[in-house]
Design an enzyme around this catalytic site. Structure first.
Site, PDB file in Angstrom:
ATOM      1  N   ASP A 119      55.204  87.992  13.699  1.00 13.27           N
ATOM      2  CA  ASP A 119      54.975  89.123  13.403  1.00 13.27           C
ATOM      3  C   ASP A 119      56.487  89.826  13.148  1.00 13.27           C
ATOM      4  O   ASP A 119      57.359  89.247  13.796  1.00 13.27           O
ATOM      5  CB  ASP A 119      54.354  90.139  13.959  1.00 13.27           C
ATOM      6  N   ASP A 121      57.940  93.455  12.394  1.00 12.73           N
ATOM      7  CA  ASP A 121      58.210  94.890  12.852  1.00 12.73           C
ATOM      8  C   ASP A 121      57.515  94.636  14.299  1.00 12.73           C
ATOM      9  O   ASP A 121      56.379  94.580  14.708  1.00 12.73           O
ATOM     10  CB  ASP A 121      57.577  96.126  12.083  1.00 12.73           C
TER      11      ASP A 121
HETATM   12  P1  IMP Z   1      54.784  93.743  10.425  1.00 13.46           P
HETATM   13  O1  IMP Z   1      54.724  94.333  11.737  1.00 13.46           O
HETATM   14  O2  IMP Z   1      56.123  92.885  10.155  1.00 13.46           O
HETATM   15  O3  IMP Z   1      53.435  92.991   9.815  1.00 13.46           O
HETATM   16  O4  IMP Z   1      55.237  94.883   9.331  1.00 13.46           O
HETATM   17  C1  IMP Z   1      54.446  95.968   9.043  1.00 13.46           C
HETATM   18  C2  IMP Z   1      55.328  97.158   8.401  1.00 13.46           C
HETATM   19  O5  IMP Z   1      55.849  96.547   7.137  1.00 13.46           O
HETATM   20  C3  IMP Z   1      54.774  98.480   7.970  1.00 13.46           C
HETATM   21  O6  IMP Z   1      54.268  99.167   8.979  1.00 13.46           O
HETATM   22  C4  IMP Z   1      55.524  98.956   6.817  1.00 13.46           C
HETATM   23  O7  IMP Z   1      56.600  99.871   7.493  1.00 13.46           O
HETATM   24  C5  IMP Z   1      56.345  97.721   6.457  1.00 13.46           C
HETATM   25  N1  IMP Z   1      55.724  97.359   4.914  1.00 13.46           N
HETATM   26  C6  IMP Z   1      56.367  97.322   3.884  1.00 13.46           C
HETATM   27  N2  IMP Z   1      55.718  97.166   2.717  1.00 13.46           N
HETATM   28  C7  IMP Z   1      54.518  97.130   3.103  1.00 13.46           C
HETATM   29  C8  IMP Z   1      53.249  96.655   2.343  1.00 13.46           C
HETATM   30  O8  IMP Z   1      53.299  96.323   1.260  1.00 13.46           O
HETATM   31  N3  IMP Z   1      52.028  96.644   3.280  1.00 13.46           N
HETATM   32  C9  IMP Z   1      51.928  96.689   4.593  1.00 13.46           C
HETATM   33  N4  IMP Z   1      53.272  97.030   5.401  1.00 13.46           N
HETATM   34  C10 IMP Z   1      54.484  97.117   4.764  1.00 13.46           C
HETATM   35 MG    MG Z   2      54.112  94.477  13.760  1.00 12.73          MG
END
Ligand code: IMP
Ligand code: MG
Length: 463
Positions: A119, A121
């Site tokens: 993942d 973020d």
């Molecule tokens: P992950 O944790 O890498 O899956 O990223 C999640 C984060 O991506 C969310 O909390 C958002 O801040 C960012 N994000 C940017 N664009 C989108 C989208 O289209 N859908 C969901 N998250 C997004």
């Molecule tokens: Mg995440």
């Protein structure tokens, strides 16, 4: 208060079982016996294909295990380091059990490992942050690539096929690939999947033109789209997100957006709702929203309670949609600072990539931070072994174990690889003292929308 969405039934159940060992004198043998019992139940559950097993009766929400779990060995290893069984006042906690399960999973996958997904973020960088060049995770990822492992960042962040936007998020890592002198073949093992499972990009080594060269390096690592028709080709027996019917996706997202708008009004949220082709999101609304919602909250930060409520309402409303819409693969999640409903899941991403790269389920691992009901990593559990971390620091620990169990690197070799990476870092810092060699500072970008932001007056470089 209803908090079932913040629970994990299997971990809570293990915690309860271990509590018996704690009250019965905290003897290590008793813990090991309990872990051995759970290990046997997991084996039985796997043999029975997850149907009608004793474990399923005891923990109804339990899903698949794609490998065996070495729980006894993992408990022993954890206890040797952290002396859990020496404690008099504190029984093993939820987080400790999460760590022990992670460890047992890493031991189990061992040298079978062919593919790791991360993942973005809160796993590789903090929520809304970017991959920093000095992050220790970079040398660990480089070691995986050198060992022939395919690495893919599977993120909800959705900038469609625009590689330059993902490059902003991963700039530090991509620079490290070049500094570490990775071959084109090694670099090409690195991928990113954006929008859960909707857009695949591959890393490529690109020769810089004379004008582009700012330092000692002749190449850069760029993220280049892989066409849908390639990785979702007809002959792969896996889901094909680009073939999902557009009108259904739109109707589904319309309903999710309506749910978000109703929540925004009911909860007096000073937020903004944004729409993309495969997602709808709610983000802090900024100063502009204070005037619009004078008595409310969420202009700078949305409360965790509000984010969970908005997500749970959306999930509820989706349940009332016609079958043809709720059958779509989707996830609704609290991203920590924002919340989203996405069409697509990380589970679908892993399944599609397993087909594309021809990798069996038991050779894959997904590392993420969102394994609660209101999370977006949980869907990966259907398709591969998973590791549940809560911060990039924990990811670092996990990768240290992975280099040991899967690549066979001992402590000395791991330390040497880290030291070499540090050297590169120092080298690059001294290179950077020359203005010609300083790496260009990455553009600022709105991580929600992918829009580039103009530097504010305060940030202007002195003339
Ligand atoms: P992950 O944790 O890498 O899956 O990223 C999640 C984060 O991506 C969310 O909390 C958002 O801040 C960012 N994000 C940017 N664009 C989108 C989208 O289209 N859908 C969901 N998250 C997004
Ligand atoms: Mg995440």
């Amino acid at each position: 208060m209803i908090t079932s969405h913040r629970k994990d039934e299997l971990l809570d159940w293990i915690k309860e079982l271990l509590y018996h060992s704690f009250v019965l004198g905290n003897k290590k043998d008793s813990y090991l016996e309990t872990m051995g019992y759970i290990e046997a139940l997991v084996d039985e559950h796997r043999t029975m294909g997850g149907v009608g097993s004793r474990l399923k009766t005891l923990v109804p929400s339990v899903s698949h295990f794609h490998t065996k779990l070495h729980l006894k060995e993992a408990f022993d290893m954890y206890d040797e380091k952290y002396a859990v069984t020496q404690r008099r006042h504190l029984a093993p906690t939820f987080n400790e059990i999460r760590h022990i399960l992670n460890l047992s999973q890493l031991i189990a996958i061992g040298t079978e490992l062919k593919f790791v997904s991360f993942d973005g973020d809160q796993t590789l960088y903090s929520d809304g942050g970017n991959f920093e060049e000095k992050s220790g995770l970079s040398y660990q990822i480089i070691e995986l690539l050198k060992a022939g492992i395919i690495v893919c960042v599977i993120t909800a962040a959705n900038y469609q096929h625009d590689g330059s936007k993902y490059e902003v998020r991963l700039a530090g890592l991509l620079r490290r690939f070049i500094k570490a002198n990775l071959s084109a073949e090694e670099i090409e093992r690195f991928h990113i999947m954006g929008g859960e499972c909707n857009f695949l990009l591959q890393c490529k080594m690109i020769k810089l033109s004379e004008e582009e060269r700012t330092g000692a390096y002749e190449h850069k690592a760029s993220l280049v789209p892989v066409m849908h028709e390639v990785w979702q080709a007809d002959h792969y027996a896996a889901p094909k997100p680009y073939k999902w019917e557009k009108d259904k996706v739109i109707a589904f997202l319309d309903a999710a957006e309506e749910s978000f708008r109703q929540s925004k009004a009911d909860l007096r949220l000073r937020t903004r709702i944004i729409r993309k082709p495969t997602s709808v999101g709610m983000i802090p609304g900024g100063e502009a929203m204070v005037g619009e919602v004078p008595n409310g909250h969420g202009s700078l930060k949305i409360k965790a309670e509000a984010l969970d409520e908005v997500v749970l309402r959306a999930l509820d409303n989706i349940q009332n949609l016609p079958a043809e819409l709720k059958q779509l693969h989707y996830c609704a999640f609290n991203g920590g600072r924002d919340c989203w409903v996405d069409v697509g899941t990380k589970g679908v991403a892993v399944e599609a990539l397993q087909a594309y790269f021809d990798i069996p389920k038991h050779g894959c691992l997904h590392v993420g931070d969102q394994f609660l009901q209101t999370g977006n990593d949980i869907s990966a559990r259907d398709t591969c072994a998973t590791i549940w971390i809560t911060s990039p620091k924990e990811t670092f620990k996990i990768l240290d174990h992975l280099l040991r169990f899967s690549l066979g690197m001992d402590k000395v070799e791991r330390a040497a690889a880290a030291a070499k990476a540090d050297d590169l870092d120092n080298q690059s810092q001294s290179d950077a003292t020359s203005p010609r060699n300083a790496p260009p500072s990455p553009p600022r970008m709105d991580v929600y929308t992918g829009e580039l932001q103009l530097p504010s007056k305060d940030n202007k470089a002195p003339r």
